[in-house]
Design a protein around this motif. Structure first.
Motif, PDB file in Angstrom:
ATOM      1  N   GLU A  58       0.828  -1.207   0.000  1.00 52.48           N
ATOM      2  CA  GLU A  58       0.000   0.000   0.000  1.00 52.48           C
ATOM      3  C   GLU A  58       0.867   1.264   0.000  1.00 52.48           C
ATOM      4  N   ARG A  59       1.954   1.249   0.746  1.00 55.27           N
ATOM      5  CA  ARG A  59       2.860   2.406   0.750  1.00 55.27           C
ATOM      6  C   ARG A  59       3.467   2.621  -0.633  1.00 55.27           C
ATOM      7  N   ARG A  72      -8.063  -7.085   0.295  1.00 54.70           N
ATOM      8  CA  ARG A  72      -7.123  -7.357   1.394  1.00 54.70           C
ATOM      9  C   ARG A  72      -7.319  -8.771   1.938  1.00 54.70           C
ATOM     10  N   THR A  78      -4.788   2.408  -0.689  1.00 56.27           N
ATOM     11  CA  THR A  78      -5.207   1.451   0.324  1.00 56.27           C
ATOM     12  C   THR A  78      -6.041   0.360  -0.329  1.00 56.27           C
ATOM     13  N   PHE A  79      -5.764  -0.884   0.006  1.00 55.63           N
ATOM     14  CA  PHE A  79      -6.556  -1.993  -0.513  1.00 55.63           C
ATOM     15  C   PHE A  79      -7.944  -1.973   0.130  1.00 55.63           C
ATOM     16  N   THR A  85      -9.960   3.796  -6.822  1.00 58.98           N
ATOM     17  CA  THR A  85      -9.898   4.159  -5.408  1.00 58.98           C
ATOM     18  C   THR A  85     -10.481   5.536  -5.120  1.00 58.98           C
TER      19      THR A  85
END
Length: 157
Positions: free
Chosen positions: A36-37, A48, A42-43, A113
């Motif tokens: 994610e970084r 996830r 963000t998943f 996203t």
């Protein structure tokens, strides 16, 4: 059905069909956080859960990218991470999109996203860099879990 519920059904379906499916080894929370970084994204919960369970997996001929490492690639995070970063640099994919599947028909299946729902899920779209107005072609599913369940049911049932 929520994305998480659909992902739980994917896990059951893949585990029940391991002779046909190709589940990976799963992914640690630290590896997911690193992915994610590296992506700056963000998943969603349904993606996830499946990455935690399998890392990467297939329902032949469909191969879900997930997140994984190989001895040959060393510390590089393969799957969604490398495919997303490559698509950004090579074909100008917008930074809010995350590649989750490569496909002969759609080219890329992506999570958008920028459009989270109340559960933190993102819609799945077909994306093609040759299509005007940002490349988004069609909405495939409301969540990754629903998308994966539909694909796995078609291939493993």
């Amino acid at each position: 059905m929520t994305g998480i519920e659909a992902s739980r059904q994917v896990i059951e379906l893949v585990r029940a069909n391991e002779e046909t499916a190709s589940p990976g080894q799963g992914c640690s929370h630290d590896t997911i956080a690193r992915a994610e970084r590296e992506l700056g994204l963000t998943f969603p919960p349904s993606y996830r859960l499946l990455i935690e369970e399998f890392g990467t997996w297939g329902a032949p001929p469909t191969e879900f990218l997930g997140v994984y490492q190989t001895e040959r690639a060393g510390d590089v995070l393969l799957g969604s991470v490398t495919e997303t970063l490559d698509a950004r640099s090579e074909v100008g994919m917008p930074p809010e999109l995350m590649v989750v599947l490569l496909d002969d028909v759609w080219l890329y299946a992506v999570l958008d996203t920028s459009q989270p729902d109340e559960d933190g899920e993102y819609p799945v779209f077909a994306w093609n860099p040759g299509v005007l107005d940002g490349g988004l072609m069609e909405r495939i599913a409301d969540s990754f879990g629903e998308f994966a369940l539909k694909e796995c049911r078609e291939k493993l049932s």
